[in-house]
Scaffold this motif. Structure first.
Motif, PDB file in Angstrom:
ATOM      1  N   GLN A 146      46.250  -3.110  84.255  1.00  0.00           N
ATOM      2  CA  GLN A 146      45.549  -1.879  83.894  1.00  0.00           C
ATOM      3  C   GLN A 146      45.215  -1.187  85.215  1.00  0.00           C
ATOM      4  O   GLN A 146      44.235  -1.520  85.856  1.00  0.00           O
ATOM      5  N   LEU A 147      46.060  -0.271  85.633  1.00  0.00           N
ATOM      6  CA  LEU A 147      46.007   0.248  86.992  1.00  0.00           C
ATOM      7  C   LEU A 147      44.619   0.718  87.410  1.00  0.00           C
ATOM      8  O   LEU A 147      43.977   1.497  86.727  1.00  0.00           O
ATOM      9  N   ASN A 148      44.178   0.207  88.538  1.00  0.00           N
ATOM     10  CA  ASN A 148      42.889   0.581  89.109  1.00  0.00           C
ATOM     11  C   ASN A 148      43.104   0.814  90.598  1.00  0.00           C
ATOM     12  O   ASN A 148      43.002  -0.114  91.393  1.00  0.00           O
ATOM     13  N   GLU A 149      43.421   2.050  90.967  1.00  0.00           N
ATOM     14  CA  GLU A 149      43.759   2.344  92.355  1.00  0.00           C
ATOM     15  C   GLU A 149      42.533   2.450  93.253  1.00  0.00           C
ATOM     16  O   GLU A 149      42.663   2.546  94.470  1.00  0.00           O
ATOM     17  N   ASP A 150      41.338   2.460  92.667  1.00  0.00           N
ATOM     18  CA  ASP A 150      40.129   2.667  93.469  1.00  0.00           C
ATOM     19  C   ASP A 150      39.495   1.373  93.964  1.00  0.00           C
ATOM     20  O   ASP A 150      38.570   1.411  94.775  1.00  0.00           O
ATOM     21  N   ILE A 151      39.954   0.222  93.481  1.00  0.00           N
ATOM     22  CA  ILE A 151      39.343  -1.027  93.899  1.00  0.00           C
ATOM     23  C   ILE A 151      39.581  -1.248  95.398  1.00  0.00           C
ATOM     24  O   ILE A 151      40.693  -1.079  95.896  1.00  0.00           O
ATOM     25  N   SER A 152      38.534  -1.597  96.118  1.00  0.00           N
ATOM     26  CA  SER A 152      38.623  -1.777  97.565  1.00  0.00           C
ATOM     27  C   SER A 152      38.538  -3.232  97.983  1.00  0.00           C
ATOM     28  O   SER A 152      39.069  -3.614  99.028  1.00  0.00           O
ATOM     29  N   PHE A 153      37.863  -4.047  97.172  1.00  0.00           N
ATOM     30  CA  PHE A 153      37.732  -5.450  97.549  1.00  0.00           C
ATOM     31  C   PHE A 153      37.476  -6.323  96.331  1.00  0.00           C
ATOM     32  O   PHE A 153      37.125  -5.836  95.255  1.00  0.00           O
ATOM     33  N   LEU A 154      37.670  -7.619  96.511  1.00  0.00           N
ATOM     34  CA  LEU A 154      37.284  -8.625  95.540  1.00  0.00           C
ATOM     35  C   LEU A 154      36.157  -9.436  96.149  1.00  0.00           C
ATOM     36  O   LEU A 154      36.097  -9.630  97.362  1.00  0.00           O
ATOM     37  N   ALA A 155      35.259  -9.899  95.302  1.00  0.00           N
ATOM     38  CA  ALA A 155      34.104 -10.656  95.783  1.00  0.00           C
ATOM     39  C   ALA A 155      34.285 -12.139  95.460  1.00  0.00           C
ATOM     40  O   ALA A 155      34.720 -12.499  94.373  1.00  0.00           O
ATOM     41  N   VAL A 156      33.958 -12.985  96.416  1.00  0.00           N
ATOM     42  CA  VAL A 156      34.002 -14.425  96.205  1.00  0.00           C
ATOM     43  C   VAL A 156      32.647 -15.021  96.540  1.00  0.00           C
ATOM     44  O   VAL A 156      31.932 -14.537  97.418  1.00  0.00           O
ATOM     45  N   LYS A 157      32.289 -16.071  95.815  1.00  0.00           N
ATOM     46  CA  LYS A 157      31.020 -16.743  96.068  1.00  0.00           C
ATOM     47  C   LYS A 157      31.175 -17.734  97.209  1.00  0.00           C
ATOM     48  O   LYS A 157      32.107 -18.525  97.228  1.00  0.00           O
ATOM     49  N   LYS A 201      44.318  -7.180  85.650  1.00  0.00           N
ATOM     50  CA  LYS A 201      43.784  -5.945  85.078  1.00  0.00           C
ATOM     51  C   LYS A 201      43.144  -5.046  86.138  1.00  0.00           C
ATOM     52  O   LYS A 201      43.033  -3.836  85.957  1.00  0.00           O
ATOM     53  N   LEU A 202      42.693  -5.646  87.237  1.00  0.00           N
ATOM     54  CA  LEU A 202      41.908  -4.918  88.229  1.00  0.00           C
ATOM     55  C   LEU A 202      42.706  -4.421  89.431  1.00  0.00           C
ATOM     56  O   LEU A 202      42.351  -3.409  90.031  1.00  0.00           O
ATOM     57  N   LEU A 203      43.767  -5.122  89.777  1.00  0.00           N
ATOM     58  CA  LEU A 203      44.445  -4.853  91.039  1.00  0.00           C
ATOM     59  C   LEU A 203      45.245  -3.550  91.006  1.00  0.00           C
ATOM     60  O   LEU A 203      45.749  -3.148  89.965  1.00  0.00           O
ATOM     61  N   PRO A 204      45.392  -2.897  92.154  1.00  0.00           N
ATOM     62  CA  PRO A 204      46.150  -1.635  92.227  1.00  0.00           C
ATOM     63  C   PRO A 204      47.648  -1.883  92.086  1.00  0.00           C
ATOM     64  O   PRO A 204      48.121  -3.020  92.055  1.00  0.00           O
ATOM     65  N   SER A 205      48.427  -0.804  92.056  1.00  0.00           N
ATOM     66  CA  SER A 205      49.869  -0.893  91.824  1.00  0.00           C
ATOM     67  C   SER A 205      50.625  -1.531  92.974  1.00  0.00           C
ATOM     68  O   SER A 205      51.822  -1.809  92.854  1.00  0.00           O
ATOM     69  N   THR A 206      49.960  -1.764  94.088  1.00  0.00           N
ATOM     70  CA  THR A 206      50.603  -2.448  95.211  1.00  0.00           C
ATOM     71  C   THR A 206      50.748  -3.942  94.958  1.00  0.00           C
ATOM     72  O   THR A 206      51.352  -4.651  95.762  1.00  0.00           O
ATOM     73  N   PHE A 207      50.204  -4.428  93.842  1.00  0.00           N
ATOM     74  CA  PHE A 207      50.323  -5.841  93.483  1.00  0.00           C
ATOM     75  C   PHE A 207      51.173  -5.992  92.231  1.00  0.00           C
ATOM     76  O   PHE A 207      51.110  -5.168  91.321  1.00  0.00           O
TER      77      PHE A 207
END
Length: 231
Positions: free
Chosen positions: A120-131, A175-181
């Motif tokens: 589900q294309l989301n081009e605005d995501i800048s980072f993923l968070a890890v604990k 679902k979250l990653l941009p089209s570069t993935f």
């Protein structure tokens, strides 16, 4: 399925609850929280699948919840009048931002993003968070070489050769990653920028050679699609 609604206005909370029940199976369990504190407590006490979050909770900032739990396995849909915060919300990896005032059709669109498998294309995501212990570390999207499924978790393989464990599944991250993935295998998502070439191996097996010389498997059902995209 457990869905948590964090909304301080009772009338709107009930409206969201009604629309949510209209969309999902009647077996869905809906939890309600009317404040930042109650929302934090509820998330700590329950394993939820989806969070519906308002950003203004009696003057308190709902982003505190987003920042505290962005690394968790559940997806988040923001329902807020603060549309100027949409880009920031997407950068944190929310699934959708539903602006107030909203109707049932718009909320249904958001729910469809949650229930529909695949990208589900989301081009605005800048980072993923890890604990990391009790802290949350933000991993820049551009630093991710590929992602490997590891059961209910995933491994983020980074350009500096470090590996970070993420609580979201491969399906959730897709679902979250941009089209570069691109999903190239049931267990791998790769960044296109890291791909060098496709390799056909003996026995009808396929692999993708990365620019750092790593070799990742390519699913047979994915080979033709990926070959076409790399031409």
């Amino acid at each position: 399925m457990k869905i948590l609604i964090i909304e301080d206005e009772a009338r709107i909370a009930k409206r969201i609850e009604r629309m949510t029940r209209n969309f999902f199976d009647k077996e869905v369990q809906i939890l309600l929280a009317d404040s930042l504190e109650n929302g934090l407590i509820t998330i700590d006490q329950h394993e939820i699948d989806l969070l519906l979050l308002d950003l203004n909770l009696n003057g308190e900032d709902g982003f505190e919840i987003l920042q505290a739990f962005v690394a968790r396995s559940f997806h988040t849909i923001i329902i807020s009048a603060y549309t100027d915060k949409a880009i920031t919300a997407f950068a944190y990896g929310v699934l959708d931002f539903v602006p107030k005032p909203f109707d049932e059709n718009r909320l249904t669109q958001a729910f469809m993003r949650f229930t529909t498998p695949g990208k589900q294309l989301n081009e605005d995501i800048s980072f993923l968070a890890v604990k990391k212990g009790k802290a949350v570390r933000l991993i820049r999207i551009k630093d991710i070489r590929y992602i490997k499924g590891a059961g209910i978790y995933t491994e983020l393989h980074l350009s500096d050769n470090h590996i970070e464990l993420h609580d979201k599944s491969l399906e959730s991250l897709e679902k979250l990653l941009p089209s570069t993935f691109e999903r190239i295998h049931k267990s791998f998502i790769v960044c296109w920028h890291e791909a060098d070439k496709l390799i056909v191996e003996p026995g009808g097996k396929y692999s993708m050679l990365l620019k750092n010389a790593e070799l990742l498997p390519v699913g047979r059902s994915k080979y033709k699609e990926i070959r076409h995209k790399m031409i």
